[in-house]
Design an enzyme around this catalytic site. Sequence first.
Site, PDB file in Angstrom:
ATOM      1  N   ASP A  24      -7.039   9.159 -10.640  1.00  0.00           N
ATOM      2  CA  ASP A  24      -5.860   8.792 -11.419  1.00  0.00           C
ATOM      3  C   ASP A  24      -6.188   7.808 -12.538  1.00  0.00           C
ATOM      4  OD1 ASP A  24      -4.353  10.429  -9.841  1.00  0.00           O
ATOM      5  OD2 ASP A  24      -3.475   8.832  -8.635  1.00  0.00           O
ATOM      6  N   GLY A  25      -7.057   6.846 -12.248  1.00  0.00           N
ATOM      7  CA  GLY A  25      -7.407   5.853 -13.260  1.00  0.00           C
ATOM      8  C   GLY A  25      -8.046   6.468 -14.478  1.00  0.00           C
ATOM      9  N   LYS A  75      13.160 -16.288 -11.139  1.00  0.00           N
ATOM     10  CA  LYS A  75      11.840 -16.850 -10.915  1.00  0.00           C
ATOM     11  C   LYS A  75      11.082 -15.948  -9.947  1.00  0.00           C
ATOM     12  CE  LYS A  75      12.777 -21.760 -11.739  1.00  0.00           C
ATOM     13  NZ  LYS A  75      12.735 -23.126 -11.140  1.00  0.00           N
ATOM     14  N   SER A  89       4.934  -0.103  -8.962  1.00  0.00           N
ATOM     15  CA  SER A  89       6.384  -0.248  -8.798  1.00  0.00           C
ATOM     16  C   SER A  89       6.823   0.139  -7.385  1.00  0.00           C
ATOM     17  CB  SER A  89       7.111   0.622  -9.827  1.00  0.00           C
ATOM     18  OG  SER A  89       8.503   0.558  -9.652  1.00  0.00           O
ATOM     19  N   PHE A  90       6.262   1.228  -6.869  1.00  0.00           N
ATOM     20  CA  PHE A  90       6.564   1.664  -5.497  1.00  0.00           C
ATOM     21  C   PHE A  90       6.137   0.598  -4.494  1.00  0.00           C
ATOM     22  CE2 PHE A  90       4.255   3.751  -1.884  1.00  0.00           C
ATOM     23  CZ  PHE A  90       5.360   3.952  -1.076  1.00  0.00           C
ATOM     24  N   SER A  91       4.959   0.027  -4.692  1.00  0.00           N
ATOM     25  CA  SER A  91       4.461  -1.011  -3.774  1.00  0.00           C
ATOM     26  C   SER A  91       5.356  -2.237  -3.770  1.00  0.00           C
ATOM     27  CB  SER A  91       3.035  -1.415  -4.163  1.00  0.00           C
ATOM     28  OG  SER A  91       2.160  -0.313  -4.101  1.00  0.00           O
ATOM     29  N   THR A 119       5.327   5.853  -8.732  1.00  0.00           N
ATOM     30  CA  THR A 119       4.614   6.002  -7.463  1.00  0.00           C
ATOM     31  C   THR A 119       3.430   5.043  -7.362  1.00  0.00           C
ATOM     32  OG1 THR A 119       3.292   7.785  -8.446  1.00  0.00           O
ATOM     33  CG2 THR A 119       5.249   8.426  -7.183  1.00  0.00           C
ATOM     34  N   ALA A 120       3.284   4.161  -8.344  1.00  0.00           N
ATOM     35  CA  ALA A 120       2.147   3.240  -8.362  1.00  0.00           C
ATOM     36  C   ALA A 120       2.594   1.826  -7.954  1.00  0.00           C
ATOM     37  CB  ALA A 120       1.499   3.256  -9.747  1.00  0.00           C
ATOM     38  N   ASP A 128       6.856 -13.842  -9.348  1.00  0.00           N
ATOM     39  CA  ASP A 128       5.456 -13.653  -9.735  1.00  0.00           C
ATOM     40  C   ASP A 128       5.296 -12.749 -10.948  1.00  0.00           C
ATOM     41  OD1 ASP A 128       4.727 -15.267  -7.680  1.00  0.00           O
ATOM     42  OD2 ASP A 128       3.919 -13.685  -6.396  1.00  0.00           O
TER      43      ASP A 128
END
Length: 283
Positions: A61-62, A163, A179-181, A176-177, A165
Amino acid sequence: MNRIAIAINPSKDKNNEIFHKVKKEITKHFNTSEIIMLNSYDVATYDFSKTIDLMVVLGGDGTILGVARGINGKVDIPILGINIGNLGFLSSVEISDMNDAFKKIKNKNYILQKRMLLECELPLENFQDEHKALNDIVIARGTLSRMVKFHVFIDGKRYYTFKGDGLIIATPTGSTAYSFSAGGPFIYPNLDVITLTPICPHTKGMQPIVLNGYSEIEVKAEIGEEEIYITFDGQKAIKTNHETYIKIKKSKYYAKIVLFDDYDYFKVLRSKIINNSKECEGD
């Protein structure tokens, strides 16, 4: 197809054995005048003055993310991803199925699925506007443990101040990347929407939100001595250590991914993402 480029991740094919195997299959199916070998890391600097009919990407994928960013804004080339990596969620086929894939392309039994990209405006010295992302643009704190205050505006209107991270601005492809985590939803990949997902928000009211693809997002990050990183697809990062004001919107360019008639997004989602997550839970 007269000219076909093969972009390969050199770390996954150090002796070019896979490249030559793929090249041999291409010559079996197409009367090409030229087959070009590209280092996937150098795609962004390649001279695309001559037309390329197909970009075959060998990697995971990368590798596909890097190639998509590298060519978009310069040329309009269909991307065929052949997985020789680990996950392979973005790939069209596995390496073992490439013979059938080239047959289908020759017989025109495929579709081109347009995937939206994001672009970012950042008022920093030496920053260039062509920075794009197929998955996501992430604004996050550096190594210090202190939280950052983020002011988020959508189409010129204040959405929320929180506030935490960081903040993930994702395309449907990127849903699915990271954002999913971080708790974001899955989004069907050919939709034109943008997802905002906070990273470890200290304010519970800040939840993921899905926006129209034509929305413009402005983020102001308040920092003191901390550092802020703006990261593109988890691969390219820009560091700033002062008050940062970022504008993000949909790019006018699309990545065109080759898919076949038997492609089943939900099957891929189950096998590559959902079931893999369950396996990790059992470790």
